[in-house]
Design an enzyme around this catalytic site. Structure first.
Site, PDB file in Angstrom:
ATOM      1  N   GLU A 198      -3.284  -9.669  95.617  1.00  0.00           N
ATOM      2  CA  GLU A 198      -3.007  -9.544  97.055  1.00  0.00           C
ATOM      3  C   GLU A 198      -2.292 -10.772  97.582  1.00  0.00           C
ATOM      4  OE1 GLU A 198      -5.976  -7.783  99.634  1.00  0.00           O
ATOM      5  OE2 GLU A 198      -6.854  -6.872  97.849  1.00  0.00           O
ATOM      6  N   GLY A 199      -1.282 -11.170  96.855  1.00  0.00           N
ATOM      7  CA  GLY A 199      -0.513 -12.338  97.229  1.00  0.00           C
ATOM      8  C   GLY A 199      -1.043 -13.548  96.494  1.00  0.00           C
ATOM      9  N   GLY A 231     -22.378 -27.114  76.917  1.00  0.00           N
ATOM     10  CA  GLY A 231     -22.026 -26.136  75.881  1.00  0.00           C
ATOM     11  C   GLY A 231     -22.582 -24.755  76.166  1.00  0.00           C
ATOM     12  N   THR A 256       2.036  -2.540  94.073  1.00  0.00           N
ATOM     13  CA  THR A 256       2.684  -3.258  92.983  1.00  0.00           C
ATOM     14  C   THR A 256       3.341  -2.321  91.968  1.00  0.00           C
ATOM     15  OG1 THR A 256       1.025  -4.977  93.252  1.00  0.00           O
ATOM     16  CG2 THR A 256       2.317  -5.033  91.227  1.00  0.00           C
ATOM     17  N   GLU A 257       4.535  -2.724  91.556  1.00  0.00           N
ATOM     18  CA  GLU A 257       5.267  -1.992  90.516  1.00  0.00           C
ATOM     19  C   GLU A 257       5.695  -3.005  89.455  1.00  0.00           C
ATOM     20  OE1 GLU A 257       8.574  -0.067  92.367  1.00  0.00           O
ATOM     21  OE2 GLU A 257       7.301   1.119  93.711  1.00  0.00           O
ATOM     22  N   ILE A 311     -21.326 -28.244  84.322  1.00  0.00           N
ATOM     23  CA  ILE A 311     -22.714 -28.676  84.511  1.00  0.00           C
ATOM     24  C   ILE A 311     -23.631 -28.013  83.474  1.00  0.00           C
ATOM     25  CG2 ILE A 311     -24.676 -28.514  86.138  1.00  0.00           C
ATOM     26  CD1 ILE A 311     -22.625 -29.205  88.357  1.00  0.00           C
ATOM     27  N   SER A 325      -1.378 -17.533  95.263  1.00  0.00           N
ATOM     28  CA  SER A 325      -1.563 -18.728  96.099  1.00  0.00           C
ATOM     29  C   SER A 325      -0.223 -19.250  96.614  1.00  0.00           C
ATOM     30  CB  SER A 325      -2.278 -19.821  95.302  1.00  0.00           C
ATOM     31  OG  SER A 325      -3.617 -19.435  95.086  1.00  0.00           O
ATOM     32  N   ARG A 344      -6.605  -9.910 102.641  1.00  0.00           N
ATOM     33  CA  ARG A 344      -6.782 -11.335 102.292  1.00  0.00           C
ATOM     34  C   ARG A 344      -8.167 -11.820 102.671  1.00  0.00           C
ATOM     35  NH1 ARG A 344      -1.114 -12.155 104.751  1.00  0.00           N
ATOM     36  NH2 ARG A 344       0.080 -11.649 102.887  1.00  0.00           N
ATOM     37  N   GLY A 386       6.343  -7.262  92.522  1.00  0.00           N
ATOM     38  CA  GLY A 386       5.026  -7.879  92.638  1.00  0.00           C
ATOM     39  C   GLY A 386       4.950  -8.648  93.939  1.00  0.00           C
TER      40      GLY A 386
HETATM   41  C1  LIG Z   1      -6.885  -7.241  88.515  1.00  0.00           C
HETATM   42  C2  LIG Z   1      -5.742  -6.931  89.381  1.00  0.00           C
HETATM   43  C3  LIG Z   1      -5.896  -6.048  90.437  1.00  0.00           C
HETATM   44  C4  LIG Z   1      -4.806  -5.693  91.235  1.00  0.00           C
HETATM   45  N1  LIG Z   1      -4.983  -4.737  92.200  1.00  0.00           N
HETATM   46  C5  LIG Z   1      -3.879  -4.296  92.878  1.00  0.00           C
HETATM   47  C6  LIG Z   1      -3.989  -3.199  93.780  1.00  0.00           C
HETATM   48  O1  LIG Z   1      -5.067  -2.636  93.988  1.00  0.00           O
HETATM   49  N2  LIG Z   1      -2.879  -2.772  94.413  1.00  0.00           N
HETATM   50  C7  LIG Z   1      -1.667  -3.342  94.207  1.00  0.00           C
HETATM   51  O2  LIG Z   1      -0.702  -2.909  94.806  1.00  0.00           O
HETATM   52  N3  LIG Z   1      -1.531  -4.406  93.368  1.00  0.00           N
HETATM   53  C8  LIG Z   1      -2.608  -4.869  92.681  1.00  0.00           C
HETATM   54  N4  LIG Z   1      -2.474  -5.929  91.796  1.00  0.00           N
HETATM   55  C9  LIG Z   1      -1.202  -6.579  91.662  1.00  0.00           C
HETATM   56  C10 LIG Z   1      -1.162  -7.982  92.275  1.00  0.00           C
HETATM   57  O3  LIG Z   1      -1.258  -7.929  93.665  1.00  0.00           O
HETATM   58  C11 LIG Z   1       0.093  -8.685  91.805  1.00  0.00           C
HETATM   59  O4  LIG Z   1      -0.089  -8.955  90.444  1.00  0.00           O
HETATM   60  C12 LIG Z   1       0.400  -9.939  92.552  1.00  0.00           C
HETATM   61  O5  LIG Z   1       0.798  -9.662  93.875  1.00  0.00           O
HETATM   62  C13 LIG Z   1       1.481 -10.779  91.884  1.00  0.00           C
HETATM   63  O6  LIG Z   1       2.583 -10.017  91.523  1.00  0.00           O
HETATM   64  P1  LIG Z   1       3.194 -10.133  90.035  1.00  0.00           P
HETATM   65  O7  LIG Z   1       2.064  -9.927  89.120  1.00  0.00           O
HETATM   66  O8  LIG Z   1       4.316  -9.214  89.933  1.00  0.00           O
HETATM   67  O9  LIG Z   1       3.665 -11.607  89.927  1.00  0.00           O
HETATM   68  P2  LIG Z   1       5.111 -12.182  90.300  1.00  0.00           P
HETATM   69  O10 LIG Z   1       5.460 -11.775  91.663  1.00  0.00           O
HETATM   70  O11 LIG Z   1       6.068 -11.865  89.216  1.00  0.00           O
HETATM   71  O12 LIG Z   1       4.824 -13.725  90.312  1.00  0.00           O
HETATM   72  C14 LIG Z   1       4.906 -14.597  89.143  1.00  0.00           C
HETATM   73  C15 LIG Z   1       4.768 -16.037  89.608  1.00  0.00           C
HETATM   74  O13 LIG Z   1       5.861 -16.382  90.452  1.00  0.00           O
HETATM   75  C16 LIG Z   1       5.385 -16.865  91.678  1.00  0.00           C
HETATM   76  N5  LIG Z   1       6.312 -16.470  92.751  1.00  0.00           N
HETATM   77  C17 LIG Z   1       6.817 -15.241  92.997  1.00  0.00           C
HETATM   78  N6  LIG Z   1       7.605 -15.272  94.063  1.00  0.00           N
HETATM   79  C18 LIG Z   1       7.597 -16.531  94.522  1.00  0.00           C
HETATM   80  C19 LIG Z   1       8.207 -17.207  95.602  1.00  0.00           C
HETATM   81  N7  LIG Z   1       9.011 -16.554  96.479  1.00  0.00           N
HETATM   82  N8  LIG Z   1       7.997 -18.527  95.759  1.00  0.00           N
HETATM   83  C20 LIG Z   1       7.164 -19.179  94.911  1.00  0.00           C
HETATM   84  N9  LIG Z   1       6.552 -18.602  93.872  1.00  0.00           N
HETATM   85  C21 LIG Z   1       6.766 -17.296  93.681  1.00  0.00           C
HETATM   86  C22 LIG Z   1       4.041 -16.245  91.855  1.00  0.00           C
HETATM   87  O14 LIG Z   1       3.243 -16.980  92.752  1.00  0.00           O
HETATM   88  C23 LIG Z   1       3.516 -16.286  90.436  1.00  0.00           C
HETATM   89  O15 LIG Z   1       3.019 -17.546  90.176  1.00  0.00           O
HETATM   90  C24 LIG Z   1      -3.554  -6.299  91.004  1.00  0.00           C
HETATM   91  C25 LIG Z   1      -3.414  -7.227  89.976  1.00  0.00           C
HETATM   92  C26 LIG Z   1      -4.476  -7.541  89.162  1.00  0.00           C
HETATM   93  C27 LIG Z   1      -4.255  -8.506  88.056  1.00  0.00           C
END
Ligand SMILES: Cc1cc2nc3c(=O)[nH]c(=O)nc-3n(C[C@H](O)[C@H](O)[C@H](O)COP(=O)(O)OP(=O)(O)OC[C@H]3O[C@@H](n4cnc5c(N)ncnc54)[C@H](O)[C@@H]3O)c2cc1C
Lengths: 262, 382
Positions: free
Chosen positions: B362-363, B339, B125-126, B336, B365, B242, B130
């Site tokens: 990791e992707g 408070g 991730t960058e 359940i 929902s 996953r 994402g």
């Molecule tokens: C605690 C934590 C641990 C993590 N660990 C790692 C790690 O070890 N390594 C790593 O590489 N990453 C890691 N991540 C990153 C994580 O995998 C990403 O945050 C995640 O994949 C979502 O990317 P994003 O945050 O850029 O969201 P975005 O991609 O910007 O998504 C924003 C919203 O848009 C929706 N969306 C995006 N594209 C589509 C589409 N084509 N159709 C429908 N909806 C869409 C998404 O579902 C989401 O609801 C971590 C994140 C967290 C919070």
């Protein structure tokens, strides 16, 4: 260092049930474990060998299924495992048991230390360790809470007493009994557990340790357990009812006055 | 069809459960509140040989299956979610090396990961990449026997604490997705530094750091698989990831469910235990049913993987189902508890916050549903 650890297999329960007709422990369906204090003994021995080099020999007197406990000891780091197993050993009291173990230890040969648990969870006598030291004619330090120092010739141990500690130095070879606070027994990793499954367990009999059968088991036991029973509860507790804490406290004080405690 | 574990598996899981119940569970709150990476728990996991479950013995692993890895992950997560997250993210470094690595790479990197001597991380991730994982902007330009890495990764689990990193960068930016390439990078390599550690809604003790690469020179032998095949490495890794996420969610949902059952059997209102109320029973029945459905989907995905069968769709289904079940179950567990459930003296409020993570990482929902739909339409069109 060459260290021997005596290990007993006991039923895994703190409230062992007794068959009221025969007066013996009900073992059916109760899983077996290493006597918890013996786990402290194993841990202490393994730690010493990890630090000073040498080997730990686990010695267990028991039925064939006690092999399982020896395997667990091997997983914890015991290098060699001996099961003293013979029908003639059954029903031994602490005198017969410590004699039989002493015979097995004579066959093992030279050693620096023997570790035992302070007592077994089921019998609770605490006599086998001291008895063993007497049979072997070596010093003993019971209720060890800390191994303070070990040299080639001596050991210094802190003992837990009812009202304090006592620091004792003894020459080697020496027998030590372990209490719970001595250490925290390790949980062996999966690899050591697998290795232990394949470990060789040496099976020794009365004959192979030159033990006289008349001194072993039931025959060699001057102590006879006449009766074992669960005491029936005779005094019933009472829960004081009342609306408020003040009211309950008042009732309690009245009752204590009546009983002339206050 | 056989739903029973073998005797060996049963014994293994009972022993690991004993470990989790004794060594992890009593300290789970403390571990979360420490705001410090759980090195003490990592050390215990290492001593138990839990970091290399599906890795070959030759590389220091246990040579068991992904099913065993999954069930153990569930138990660890149920014992301590933070440690469970470390366990899951660690596999994201192990698996690509196990699957794509050369003999030398396996010896050098897989072995310390499998024994737990080193912790691993996966950097994909960058800030601008994402869900759209193919669009990574980090570059890795070949220069003689080296690649020069430049760019930034964010949110990386175990980042800063891990020693071994799988980094996804682009070796041929002009080729877009076909330039994406995977590398094995070591902590301490010149030009590789750590930035911000994210302050999160939950998992307070887990590290999620920025990885900053500034002309970091990585030897060409650290290229994982082939140049331009980094997207394939990513997709393969995330398929297994996953399952790891799904199982983390199952473990968390399990403890939340257990807490709810226990509370309902002790809390009294209207003169009786709240478990006697039909509406509470309705919640408990739903929670247990959903949890079991998610668990079975996950075990099956892991089983398919072990059989060498296709499991892409099933792993995505398991992840989307369990993460949503986890949200549902943890929320109901708070309900359940009434408070008290909203207060920090009880762990269920933490469970509810933690649960949200599983629907995102990791992707998301949404992305899982994309994967499932793509796959099923592909099958239908055949
Ligand atoms: C605690 C934590 C641990 C993590 N660990 C790692 C790690 O070890 N390594 C790593 O590489 N990453 C890691 N991540 C990153 C994580 O995998 C990403 O945050 C995640 O994949 C979502 O990317 P994003 O945050 O850029 O969201 P975005 O991609 O910007 O998504 C924003 C919203 O848009 C929706 N969306 C995006 N594209 C589509 C589409 N084509 N159709 C429908 N909806 C869409 C998404 O579902 C989401 O609801 C971590 C994140 C967290 C919070």
């Amino acid at each position: 260092m060459r260290i021997i650890v005596c290990i007993k297999q006991v039923p895994d329960t703190t409230d062992v049930k007794i068959n009221p007709e025969t007066g013996t422990l009900i073992r059916d369906g109760v899983p077996s474990i290493i006597n918890p204090f013996d786990e402290n003994a194993i841990e202490a021995a393994v730690q010493l060998v990890e630090e000073h080099g040498g080997e730990v020999i686990g010695l267990c007197m028991g039925p064939p299924q006690a092999e399982q406990s020896l395997r667990e000891a091997v997983a914890m780091g015991v290098n060699r495992a001996v099961l003293l197993c013979d029908r003639a050993l059954a029903g031994g009291d602490t005198l017969a048991t410590s004699y039989s173990l002493a015979q097995a230890i004579s066959r093992i040969g030279d050693f620096d230390l023997i570790f035992c648990g302070k007592q077994a969870f089921d019998g609770d006598t605490g006599q086998v360790g001291p008895g063993l030291a007497e049979h072997l004619g070596i010093p003993q330090i019971t209720y060890a809470i800390e191994i303070e120092e070990v040299t080639d010739k001596e050991i210094q141990v802190r003992r837990l007493l009812a009202d304090g500690f006592e620091v004792v130095r003894a020459t080697l070879p020496c027998l030590i009994t372990a209490i719970k606070q001595l250490n925290e027994p390790r949980m062996p990793g999966l690899k050591n557990r697998i290795k232990a499954k394949k470990a060789e367990i040496e099976l020794w009999t009365c004959e192979s340790v030159s033990a006289q059968e008349s001194r072993c088991g039931l025959d060699g036991s001057p102590t006879n357990v006449i009766k074992t029973f669960t005491p029936t509860r005779q005094v019933e507790g009472e829960i004081i009812a009342g609306e408020t804490a003040e009211e309950k406290a008042g009732t309690l004080i009245d009752k204590l006055r009546d009983a002339q405690v206050l | 069809m056989d739903f029973a574990f073998t005797e060996d598996q049963q014994e293994l899981f009972e022993y690991v459960k004993e470990f989790c119940d004794e060594k992890l569970k009593p300290f789970a709150d403390e571990t979360d509140r420490a705001h410090e990476y759980p090195w003490d728990k990592v050390a215990l996991m290492r001593e138990m040989d839990l970091f290399g479950i599906p890795i070959a013995e030759q590389y220091g692993g246990m040579e068991l299956g992904f099913l065993e890895w999954a069930v153990i992950g569930e138990l660890v997560s149920a014992g301590c979610t933070t440690t469970g997250a470390v366990y899951g993210a660690h596999m994201l470094a192990e698996y690509p090396i196990m699957y794509f690595g050369t003999e030398e790479q396996k010896e050098k990197y897989l072995t310390p990961l499998a024994t737990g001597e080193s912790i691993g991380a996966f950097g994909l991730t960058e800030p601008m990449a994402g869900s759209d994982a193919g669009s990574v902007r980090m570059t890795a330009i070949r220069d003689g026997d080296e690649y020069v890495l430049n760019g930034t990764k964010i949110f990386i689990t175990n980042g800063g604490d891990a020693e071994i990193y799988i980094i996804i960068a682009n070796a041929r930016p002009d080729r877009g997705m076909r330039g994406v390439t995977a590398f094995i990078v070591e902590k301490g390599m010149e030009g590789f530094e750590f930035g911000k550690d994210e302050e999160k809604m939950a998992f307070k003790s887990l590290s999620n750091r920025e990885l900053i690469f500034n002309d970091c020179r990585v030897p060409a032998e650290n290229l994982l698989h082939k140049e331009g095949r980094g997207f394939q490495v990513t997709m393969e890794t995330l398929r297994v990831g996953r399952i790891g996420m799904a199982i983390g969610a199952v473990g968390l949902a399990q403890v939340a469910y257990e807490a709810a059952v226990e509370y309902s059997l002790t809390r009294e209102q209207f003169g009786e235990r709240i478990a006697n109320f039909q509406m509470i029973q309705y919640h408990l029945a739903n929670m247990a049913t959903e949890l079991e459905a998610g668990r079975l989907l996950t075990y099956r995905a892991a089983w398919l993987k072990d059989q060498g069968l296709e499991f892409e769709k099933e792993a995505a289904m398991a992840k989307v189902k369990t993460s949503e079940v986890c949200g549902y179950v943890t929320s109901k567990a708070v309900q359940i508890h009434g408070g008290y459930g909203y207060c920090c003296d009880y762990p269920v409020e933490r469970y509810m916050r933690e649960a949200k993570l599983f629907e995102i990482v990791e992707g998301t929902s949404e992305i899982q549903r994309l994967v499932i739909a793509n796959q099923l339409l592909k099958e239908a069109r055949k």
